[in-house]
Design an enzyme around this catalytic site. Structure first.
Site, PDB file in Angstrom:
ATOM      1  N   VAL A 342      33.637  42.194  44.000  1.00 43.25           N
ATOM      2  CA  VAL A 342      34.160  42.318  45.359  1.00 43.25           C
ATOM      3  C   VAL A 342      35.504  43.039  45.338  1.00 43.25           C
ATOM      4  O   VAL A 342      36.443  42.597  44.676  1.00 43.25           O
ATOM      5  CB  VAL A 342      34.320  40.949  46.041  1.00 43.25           C
ATOM      6  CG1 VAL A 342      34.693  41.127  47.510  1.00 43.25           C
ATOM      7  CG2 VAL A 342      33.044  40.129  45.906  1.00 43.25           C
ATOM      8  N   SER A 343      35.598  44.134  46.073  1.00 42.97           N
ATOM      9  CA  SER A 343      36.814  44.939  46.137  1.00 42.97           C
ATOM     10  C   SER A 343      37.470  44.828  47.503  1.00 42.97           C
ATOM     11  O   SER A 343      36.780  44.803  48.526  1.00 42.97           O
ATOM     12  CB  SER A 343      36.477  46.411  45.852  1.00 42.97           C
ATOM     13  OG  SER A 343      37.598  47.242  46.124  1.00 42.97           O
ATOM     14  N   PRO A 344      38.811  44.800  47.558  1.00 38.50           N
ATOM     15  CA  PRO A 344      39.498  44.820  48.843  1.00 38.50           C
ATOM     16  C   PRO A 344      39.620  46.232  49.416  1.00 38.50           C
ATOM     17  O   PRO A 344      40.124  46.401  50.536  1.00 38.50           O
ATOM     18  CB  PRO A 344      40.883  44.264  48.485  1.00 38.50           C
ATOM     19  CG  PRO A 344      41.115  44.756  47.103  1.00 38.50           C
ATOM     20  CD  PRO A 344      39.747  44.721  46.426  1.00 38.50           C
ATOM     21  N   ASP A 455      38.240  50.376  41.559  1.00 40.94           N
ATOM     22  CA  ASP A 455      39.597  49.899  41.800  1.00 40.94           C
ATOM     23  C   ASP A 455      40.572  50.409  40.750  1.00 40.94           C
ATOM     24  O   ASP A 455      41.776  50.454  40.988  1.00 40.94           O
ATOM     25  CB  ASP A 455      39.635  48.365  41.794  1.00 40.94           C
ATOM     26  CG  ASP A 455      38.904  47.766  42.984  1.00 40.94           C
ATOM     27  OD1 ASP A 455      38.748  48.476  43.990  1.00 40.94           O
ATOM     28  OD2 ASP A 455      38.489  46.604  42.896  1.00 40.94           O
TER      29      ASP A 455
END
Length: 842
Positions: A342-344, A455
């Site tokens: 999960v990436s912001p 990321d």
């Protein structure tokens, strides 16, 4: 008559509204205590933990890092401790040392069984605090300041929480947050069975689970929540210490509560959606008298640097404990869960050369992974992306906090054991019925290890999703060691880049007696402080082809190097109908779902009535130690970043390679192993049975080494004092909200004093004619402390203080101050302070 009735009922209605905002009060069933303490490590010279980027060296503070703890205890019985760290991950060595201190202070009250220490996974904190060499290479070995700051801060947060134990209640709430995380390995997620994926609306978990702690006397005293998104809003080029989006959310939440704590908690959505105003309530609203303010500001020139004491930095801090009221400090923690994929960076991954989306399967741009980067909502401003993702989490948490009504009731309990995951027998179901026993594998390094993620991409021509490998790198591998068939079969479909288990060429990769000493490094003409240190070692190793056996060590006769963990802690904490699964790694979305579902099934099935359908199961990721990534069996087949490899353990010897990235260390059945072990703990929890403690992990503190040079001395030009202003604000200057006010001071290395619970930077507002009041410090999102040297080995340095004036700042006269500590040639440390000229904000 009607008016009289209104007057009678009005205060009653207001009282009910206030009580509703503070939480439904009823007979408390627990003792609750919360604590918080500064864990900000060295803000200079130390490599940051997370991206493994040799160029990412700390050089200042974005905002401070904290350890936040809660203790929940039965009035006569069990208790549990949960500590959330603004750090990349928990460390086995840190956990061991904290438990030693707790035992010395409290006896057997707090042990490895009932204490959980978890990291938020910021990639902007100082490294060097883990005990295994694969995590210490980019930090040039162990960094005692990083380690000590964590151990001291965790201990102090628990001491505070223990001292604050009072009767209270806990409420749980859950809600969906839709715009704070996206799946960064979607092709791997899609390899999970369609029937399983169809049970979920999204390819990442959107749920936030929040606990609200309510003291019987004081009302709300804190909140902890769990939500999945990576701490990678700040990029791999950032050099300022930062809690990233989760640390920011915690700061926003605590300030929001403090701003409203004089009465009821505001339910005004417009206030929830604002970053809280950080100006003290004692500052009056200044009328439009710009000319008078300019005249007043002109009377305060920048002061020359002066000697001071460390106490002043603590006392003037905006949130100084020395100026707290007698009520407990409100503590809010934003904890990590199954964030593995999960990436912001929610805008997606794009090629920096073309601006087009990256390749879906491999996250590459024209075959090159280093050109593919994720974009956050504030792109291209990483600070804005951090603020936005943090604010979104804060808004959801505030909403859940205000509406929490389900009270936790029931036992406090826990189970904990250590498991050797290097060769674990795992029973899995067979197609068509029955079971099959498989084993986890000794770890090895696959071709995907160097690819990184969107990321923080890696280098060379490695790419995610590589299940074949590259002919050139296969040749390099085979020159070193061709993996045997057993290892290839066990790790399939991962193409093994380096089968480090039995490498003999150009040397034995690591044995306990075959070491490189400091003298060896010097005679090999290697500069251990250069950014090419590791590649220089490789060059010498290859040239020597065996005469010297390699392992980084400063003195002869000491053992090393050391493995990544194979003995891992698995732990369950129970607070009524809430169950926390403490996992020592980064579970992907689907891996986390499978683990939660498996544990929930054990808890709610059978004849036990301990748990009903309202049981809440949350995963606390990166807890107690760190063992990298955990994927599903199906995701493992795709060979994305989350299934790359680092080291092996064979023939009772550990071998390692310097590398960037993370991994599923123990092969495709790692998740099944975790599920098996957690189901055992869950069964023991509901049956009341104890569990074996398992094999103990090593304590390698006395074997740690460091190549980080100490601070020798600090200096200034002749006639200049530490704390003098090098670049002041313009004369008679006026700034507006949103402007960046910058002042540069002559300074000294921040490693001389971490200013724990203090501040390097301060913004003050003038009250009346001569009283300066602190309003922002280096724990505020809007104030940045940037430290720099004119040259790498220079004893001179500057501190640049940048204040981005918030929209909520009051009009008035301000000044900027700097605090620091300088080291003399004889080693003594002296503190100093300096102030800018005054200026006007209108």
């Amino acid at each position: 008559m009607t008016g009289s009735i209104r007057m009678i009922w009005l205060p009653i209605v207001l009282l009910l509204l206030v009580e509703n905002c503070r939480g439904v009060k009823s007979a408390s069933n627990y003792l609750i205590g919360l604590g918080s303490y500064d864990i900000t490590g060295p803000a200079a010279d130390v490599n940051m933990m997370g991206y493994a980027n040799l160029d990412q060296i700390a050089s200042g503070v974005h905002f401070r890092l904290r350890a936040r703890a809660f203790i929940v205890a039965e009035k006569q019985g069990n208790r549990v401790v949960f500590v959330n760290l603004d750090a990349c991950m928990a460390s086995q060595l840190v956990t061991i040392k904290v438990l030693e201190r707790l035992k010395a202070r409290y006896g057997d009250l707090y042990t490895e069984n009932n204490v959980a220490i978890s990291g938020i996974h910021t990639h902007a904190g100082p490294g060097g605090y883990l005990q295994y060499v694969v995590y210490l290479v980019t930090s040039l070995g162990f960094v005692h300041q990083s380690f000590d700051a964590l151990v001291d801060g965790i201990e102090q947060s628990i001491i505070q929480a223990h001292g604050n134990l009072r009767p209270g209640s806990i409420y749980v709430n859950k809600g969906e947050l839709f715009d704070a995380g996206v799946n960064r390995s979607p092709s791997a997620y899609l390899n999970n069975p369609a029937s399983e994926r169809s049970k979920y609306k999204y390819d990442v978990d959107k749920d936030m689970t929040l606990l609200k702690f309510v003291d019987d006397e004081w009302g709300p005293v804190g909140s902890f929540n769990w939500f999945a998104t990576h701490g990678t809003s700040m990029s791999r080029t950032n050099s300022l210490i930062s809690g990233d989006n989760k640390g920011a959310a915690a700061r926003f939440m605590e300030d929001w509560f403090d701003q409203n704590s004089s009465g009821s908690i505001s339910l005004d959505e417009s206030k929830i959606n604002e970053i809280p105003r950080r100006v003290s309530n004692i500052i009056p609203v200044v009328k439009d008298n710009h000319h008078e303010l300019l005249e007043l500001a002109a009377s305060f020139k920048s002061s020359s640097g002066k000697s001071t004491t460390r106490f002043l930095s603590l006392a003037t801090r905006v949130r100084s404990a020395l100026r707290q009221a007698d009520r407990p400090r409100f503590v809010s923690a934003f904890c990590q869960t199954n964030c593995g994929d999960v990436s912001p960076n929610v805008l997606g991954a794009f090629c920096i050369d073309t601006g087009l989306p990256c390749d879906f399967n491999h996250s590459t741009c024209g075959g090159k992974n280093e050109l593919c980067y994720g974009r956050g909502p504030g792109y291209p401003d990483e600070f804005e992306s951090t603020r936005v993702i943090g604010e979104r989490q804060f808004r959801k948490a505030a909403e859940l906090f205000n509406s929490a009504s389900e009270k936790l009731n029931g036992k406090i309990d826990y189970r904990h054991t250590f498991v050797d995951f290097s060769e674990l027998n795992v029973t899995i179901p067979k197609e068509g019925g029955g079971t099959n026993v498989v084993k986890t594998c000794p770890a090895s390094m696959g071709f995907a290890f160097a690819a990184g993620t969107t990321d923080g991409p890696g280098a060379f021509d490695f790419k995610q999703g590589d299940d074949q490998g590259n002919a050139f790198w296969r040749l390099v591998r085979n020159l070193l060691k061709t993996p045997n068939k057993e290892q290839v079969d066990c790790q399939h479909p991962k193409p093994i880049l380096l089968d480090t288990g039995e490498m003999k060429q150009p040397y034995d990769w690591a044995t306990e007696s075959e070491l490189v000493t400091w003298n060896d490094i010097i005679t090999m003409d290697i500069n251990p402080y250069s950014l090419t240190f590791e590649m220089d070692l490789y060059r010498v190793w290859w040239k020597r082809r065996g005469p010297s056996r390699i392992g980084m060590e400063l003195g002869r006769g000491r053992q090393g190097p050391w493995p990544p963990p194979s003995i891992l802690p698995v732990q369950i904490l129970r607070i009524g109908q809430l169950v926390i699964l403490s996992v020592p790694g980064e579970f992907t979305t689907m891996a986390g779902r499978r683990l939660r579902d498996a544990v929930k099934k054990v808890l709610t099935s059978g004849g036990s009535k301990e748990f009903g359908s309202n049981v809440h199961v949350v995963i606390a990721g990166l807890t107690n130690t760190y063992s990298q990534y955990v994927t599903t069996f199906e995701e493992y087949q795709i060979q994305r970043y989350e299934v790359s490899y680092l080291v092996t353990y064979e023939d009772k010897r550990w071998r390692f390679l310097v590398s960037q990235g993370a991994s599923t260390l123990y092969g495709s059945h790692t998740l099944s192993g975790y599920i098996q072990e957690f189901k055992k703990l869950a069964a023991a929890l509901i049956s009341g049975q104890s569990v074996e403690s398992g094999p103990q992990p090593p304590n390698l503190l006395d074997k740690q080494i460091s190549l980080l040079t100490p601070v020798v001395m600090d200096s200034t030009p002749i006639g200049v004092n530490f704390g003098d202003v090098s670049l002041d604000v313009p004369k008679n200057s006026t700034f507006k909200r949103g402007d960046n006010v910058t002042v540069i001071f002559w300074s000294a290395c921040p490693r001389n004093d971490l200013m724990t619970e203090g501040t390097f930077a301060l913004v003050e507002i003038l009250k009346g004619k001569d009283l300066w009041v602190p309003v922002y410090d280096d724990d505020d999102f809007c104030l940045r402390f940037v430290w720099s040297r004119p040259a790498k080995l220079s004893a001179r340095s500057h501190a640049t203080i940048e204040w981005i004036i918030p929209q909520t700042a009051a009009s008035g006269v301000y000044r900027i101050r700097h605090f620091g500590a300088a080291k003399s040639i004889v080693g003594s440390i002296k503190h100093f302070k300096g102030s800018s000229s005054a200026f006007v904000v209108a």
